[in-house]
Design an enzyme around this catalytic site. Structure first.
Site, PDB file in Angstrom:
ATOM      1  N   GLU A 195      40.365  18.701  47.788  1.00 45.28           N
ATOM      2  CA  GLU A 195      39.949  19.687  46.933  1.00 45.28           C
ATOM      3  C   GLU A 195      39.951  21.149  47.261  1.00 45.28           C
ATOM      4  O   GLU A 195      39.332  21.628  47.033  1.00 45.28           O
ATOM      5  CB  GLU A 195      38.157  20.012  47.158  1.00 45.28           C
ATOM      6  CG  GLU A 195      37.054  18.681  46.644  1.00 45.28           C
ATOM      7  CD  GLU A 195      36.256  18.425  47.120  1.00 45.28           C
ATOM      8  OE1 GLU A 195      35.287  19.650  47.096  1.00 45.28           O
ATOM      9  OE2 GLU A 195      35.320  17.200  46.753  1.00 45.28           O
ATOM     10  N   ARG A 232      41.388  27.795  47.444  1.00 47.57           N
ATOM     11  CA  ARG A 232      42.056  29.095  47.549  1.00 47.57           C
ATOM     12  C   ARG A 232      43.838  27.894  47.697  1.00 47.57           C
ATOM     13  O   ARG A 232      44.674  29.029  46.582  1.00 47.57           O
ATOM     14  CB  ARG A 232      41.727  29.394  48.284  1.00 47.57           C
ATOM     15  CG  ARG A 232      42.693  30.661  49.352  1.00 47.57           C
ATOM     16  CD  ARG A 232      42.177  30.993  50.511  1.00 47.57           C
ATOM     17  NE  ARG A 232      40.978  31.000  50.686  1.00 47.57           N
ATOM     18  CZ  ARG A 232      40.025  32.117  50.268  1.00 47.57           C
ATOM     19  NH1 ARG A 232      41.630  33.899  50.331  1.00 47.57           N
ATOM     20  NH2 ARG A 232      39.263  32.661  50.749  1.00 47.57           N
ATOM     21  N   ASP A 285      43.703  39.498  54.564  1.00 54.25           N
ATOM     22  CA  ASP A 285      44.789  40.060  55.231  1.00 54.25           C
ATOM     23  C   ASP A 285      45.466  40.849  54.938  1.00 54.25           C
ATOM     24  O   ASP A 285      45.818  41.155  54.103  1.00 54.25           O
ATOM     25  CB  ASP A 285      45.523  39.314  56.282  1.00 54.25           C
ATOM     26  CG  ASP A 285      46.940  39.709  56.656  1.00 54.25           C
ATOM     27  OD1 ASP A 285      47.191  40.916  57.249  1.00 54.25           O
ATOM     28  OD2 ASP A 285      47.894  39.104  56.757  1.00 54.25           O
ATOM     29  N   CYS A 320      30.646  54.695  43.991  1.00 52.65           N
ATOM     30  CA  CYS A 320      30.173  56.227  43.813  1.00 52.65           C
ATOM     31  C   CYS A 320      29.537  55.431  45.178  1.00 52.65           C
ATOM     32  O   CYS A 320      28.330  56.373  46.068  1.00 52.65           O
ATOM     33  CB  CYS A 320      29.417  56.549  43.509  1.00 52.65           C
ATOM     34  SG  CYS A 320      28.223  56.441  42.372  1.00 52.65           S
ATOM     35  N   ASP A 321      29.218  54.192  45.661  1.00 50.61           N
ATOM     36  CA  ASP A 321      29.054  53.477  47.142  1.00 50.61           C
ATOM     37  C   ASP A 321      29.885  54.179  48.203  1.00 50.61           C
ATOM     38  O   ASP A 321      30.869  53.796  47.965  1.00 50.61           O
ATOM     39  CB  ASP A 321      28.990  52.088  46.921  1.00 50.61           C
ATOM     40  CG  ASP A 321      27.754  50.813  48.511  1.00 50.61           C
ATOM     41  OD1 ASP A 321      27.557  51.228  49.135  1.00 50.61           O
ATOM     42  OD2 ASP A 321      27.087  50.370  47.290  1.00 50.61           O
TER      43      ASP A 321
END
Ligand SMILES: Cc1ncc(COP(=O)(O)O)c(C=O)c1O
Length: 299
Positions: A171, A174, A221, A247-248
């Site tokens: 499955e 990625r 990376d 703005c965090d």
């Protein structure tokens, strides 16, 4: 399930691999003859028995994905197989997922050895468990490592299943998409940090995508980041921090890169950004999602 069906795949070729299934999803699977699913607790077996008793097969999920899924192969799984038998549910085989971007080759060996043990338990209880699902977890941007994984899996399959008539499926997530996309961001602002002598020591850049957008998945990376500028760039590189656009104050992408001194409007390109990026991104603070542009490379 809907997307795959719409792509023309029939239900008998789809596996509903989420071990914890909402009823409405199970009903949808039933309506579309998606008969194979994974199970890792007795509750899921009872759910199948009650709501989808004719499902062809359940695959016992014998390897934990973090702490959230899977069951203890040596202890819980045999009990689950027994329970499935007493509920007269079918079992097709075993399924594991070693965890995303797994770098531990031995994890695949252990998982396949466990799959073989469960295969034997199933056989003893009268099941023909010939399905071995080796899950996902493969890198998408590191072919050399993938070759090593493939070699390890092949030799473990030979070792543990030899000439057994198993059907092995995987499955990959990625693996398929990671290297297919490069994220190009624009530098929208910067801050230069100088020492007491006024010498430039490090630089912060603010770019138009961040932790609440495509960079939500951590542990990437960034050593292969590329930069493009219409200005002349000095040879010297500076310690660089890259911040996202919200703005965090936790919206930091990376802070240990060394890059030449860049300017507002320059572009940064992050390769291997095709997996767990846009599908997880939000528009927090009104920041739009990046536009997807397809291109064909000319040889
Ligand atoms: C059941 C299952 N299989 C496979 C995958 C794909 O995993 P990866 O991208 O690590 O290959 C996932 C990811 O969410 C998953 O939930």
């Amino acid at each position: 399930m809907q997307m795959v069906l719409e792509a023309g795949v029939t239900g008998d070729r789809i596996i509903f691999a989420h071990p914890c299934k909402p009823l409405s999803h199970l009903q949808y699977a039933q309506q579309h003859q998606i008969n194979i699913s994974t199970v890792d607790t007795e509750f899921e077996l009872f759910k199948l028995k009650q709501h989808f008793p004719n499902s062809d097969d359940a695959k016992i999920c014998g390897w934990p994905l973090g702490k959230k899924f899977g069951c203890e192969a040596q202890t819980d799984t045999a009990a689950l197989i027994l329970l499935a038998r007493s509920l007269q549910l079918k079992i097709a085989g075993t399924s594991f997922h070693v965890g995303c971007e797994c770098e531990d080759l031995e994890a695949f060996v252990r998982a396949l050895s466990t799959a073989r043990e469960l295969y034997d338990v199933g056989k003893m209880l009268g099941y023909d468990m010939n399905f071995v699902d080796i899950g996902g977890g493969y890198h998408g941007g590191n072919n050399e490592f993938f070759k090593k994984i493939a070699k390890t899996i092949s030799s473990s399959l030979d070792l543990y299943f030899g000439n057994e008539p198993i059907k092995c499926i995987s499955e990959p997530g990625r693996y398929f998409v990671e290297a297919a996309f490069t994220l190009v961001c624009k530098i929208t602002g910067k801050r230069e940090m100088r020492n007491a002598l006024g010498q430039l020591e490090s630089i912060m850049y603010f770019i138009n995508d961040g932790k609440y957008g495509s960079f939500i998945d951590t542990g990437r990376d960034f050593s292969n980041v590329m930069y493009f500028s219409e200005n002349h760039l000095e040879q010297q590189k500076y310690k660089t921090t890259i911040w996202g656009p919200t703005c965090d104050s936790t919206d930091k992408i990376v802070d240990n890169l060394y890059l030449p001194r860049l300017h507002r409007g320059d572009l940064l390109a992050f390769p291997n950004m095709g997996a767990y990026t846009l599908c997880l991104a939000s528009k927090f603070n009104g920041i739009p999602l990046p536009k997807v542009v397809y291109y064909q490379q000319q040889n």
